[in-house]
Scaffold this active site. Structure first.
Site, PDB file in Angstrom:
ATOM      1  CD  GLU A 195      68.919 -24.343  35.227  1.00  0.00           C
ATOM      2  OE1 GLU A 195      68.201 -23.713  36.038  1.00  0.00           O
ATOM      3  OE2 GLU A 195      69.629 -25.330  35.555  1.00  0.00           O
TER       4      GLU A 195
ATOM      5  CG  HIS B 129      69.804 -14.735  41.905  1.00  0.00           C
ATOM      6  ND1 HIS B 129      70.541 -15.323  42.903  1.00  0.00           N
ATOM      7  CD2 HIS B 129      68.755 -15.553  41.670  1.00  0.00           C
ATOM      8  CE1 HIS B 129      69.962 -16.455  43.273  1.00  0.00           C
ATOM      9  NE2 HIS B 129      68.879 -16.616  42.544  1.00  0.00           N
TER      10      HIS B 129
END
Length: 324
Positions: free
Chosen positions: A60, A129
């Site tokens: 990321e 998540h």
């Protein structure tokens, strides 16, 4: 006018803007041939090719660092972070670099990067998540933070974000990715950043919310209406910049406030709203400000439905605030 869900509206916005502006590029994990884990980038690779739709490693910081470089050299990158929970490895790039380029260069080097990422609970994703990290980014000057709740706004806000000169954190509520459906114009239109929307007019109290919680609050309003209460629901849409005037006008009209979000309560975005109201509309209040939020724990897997604010919890807060 076609009916779309949020995924389809985001996809439509990306296609429209990539056709309109050759500087717009998309990058991220699985965004190319696979079309994204939620299929938001489906069909982009086939239409625009590998030079404009780029699959990246699972890194990321590298995704956002590359996007920053692209923006500084004239492109308009729209990186996708597959889940908002995975954005933290890129946090330094976002808050120390991306958010500061325009300011520290005296406006010479804007960095128009729009970071799309699905956020929040409701899909049984567990700890990694399901998080709602909006407060971290609202705390960072130089960023804009946008949270749509429906397809029309998702497309219009995303187009506005991509065309702007500032970096934007575009949080997409994955719990209603496909459940929220509505009419979406096929052509070009924009929804301005920084404008809240009154999604239900009322006179008795104000409910402030955003993202997937907008739907929860509308359900709670139906329950409350049946019990004789009349809440006004203000959907923020953009957390930064905040449409403070719409918020304050509603609070001054009703005199009572419930704030609802699914992030943890302590230092959540609702605390900033409460402070704003206390500073600028305190004398209009007839009851304490009431916050309905996630609990101050890691996001639980087996107790997800207990963690997420439900219509019943919001309706109970409406009753408590209205009858104070």
């Amino acid at each position: 006018m076609p009916v779309m869900n949020i995924i389809q509206a985001v996809n439509d916005a990306l296609k429209l803007e990539m056709r309109r502006d050759a500087r717009v590029v998309v990058l991220g994990e699985d965004v190319g041939k696979f079309g994204g884990v939620f299929r938001a980038t489906s069909g982009l690779f086939e239409e625009f090719g590998k030079d404009r739709v780029m699959d990246t490693p699972l890194a990321e910081a590298g995704i956002i660092g590359a996007a920053i470089g692209m923006a500084l050299y004239g492109l308009r990158p729209v990186p996708e972070i597959q889940f908002a929970d995975f954005i933290y490895p890129a946090y330094d790039q976002i808050v120390n670099e991306l958010a500061k380029f325009r300011y520290r260069s005296g406006g010479q080097y804007p960095a128009p990067v729009v970071i799309r990422t699905p956020y929040g609970g409701g899909i049984r994703g567990g700890h990694y998540h399901s998080q709602s990290p909006e407060a971290y980014f609202v705390h960072t000057p130089g960023l804009k933070v946008v949270v749509p709740s429906n397809p029309y706004d998702a497309k219009g806000l995303l187009l506005s974000a991509i065309r702007g000169e500032d970096p934007v954190i575009f949080l997409e509520p994955k719990r209603v990715y496909r459940a929220a459906r509505g009419e979406v114009p096929e052509g070009d239109y924009t929804v301005p950043l920084g404008e809240a929307k009154i999604v239900r007019s009322g006179s008795q109290l104000t409910v402030l919310t955003y993202g997937a919680m907008t739907h929860t609050c509308l359900e709670a309003a139906k329950q409350s209406e049946a019990a004789g209460f009349d809440p006004e629901i203000v959907e923020l849409r953009t957390l930064l910049p905040l449409d403070a005037e719409t918020v304050l006008q509603s609070v001054r009209k009703t005199g009572r406030v419930v704030i609802a979000h699914e992030a943890p309560k302590t230092c959540g975005y609702g605390a900033e709203l409460a402070a704003l109201i206390a500073e600028r509309a305190l004398l209009s209040l007839e009851a304490p400000i009431n916050r309905v939020a996630g609990f101050d724990t890691p996001f639980p897997y087996t107790l997800e439905n207990e963690y997420l604010p439900s219509p019943d919890r919001v309706a109970a807060a409406i009753k408590q605030t209205a009858t104070f």
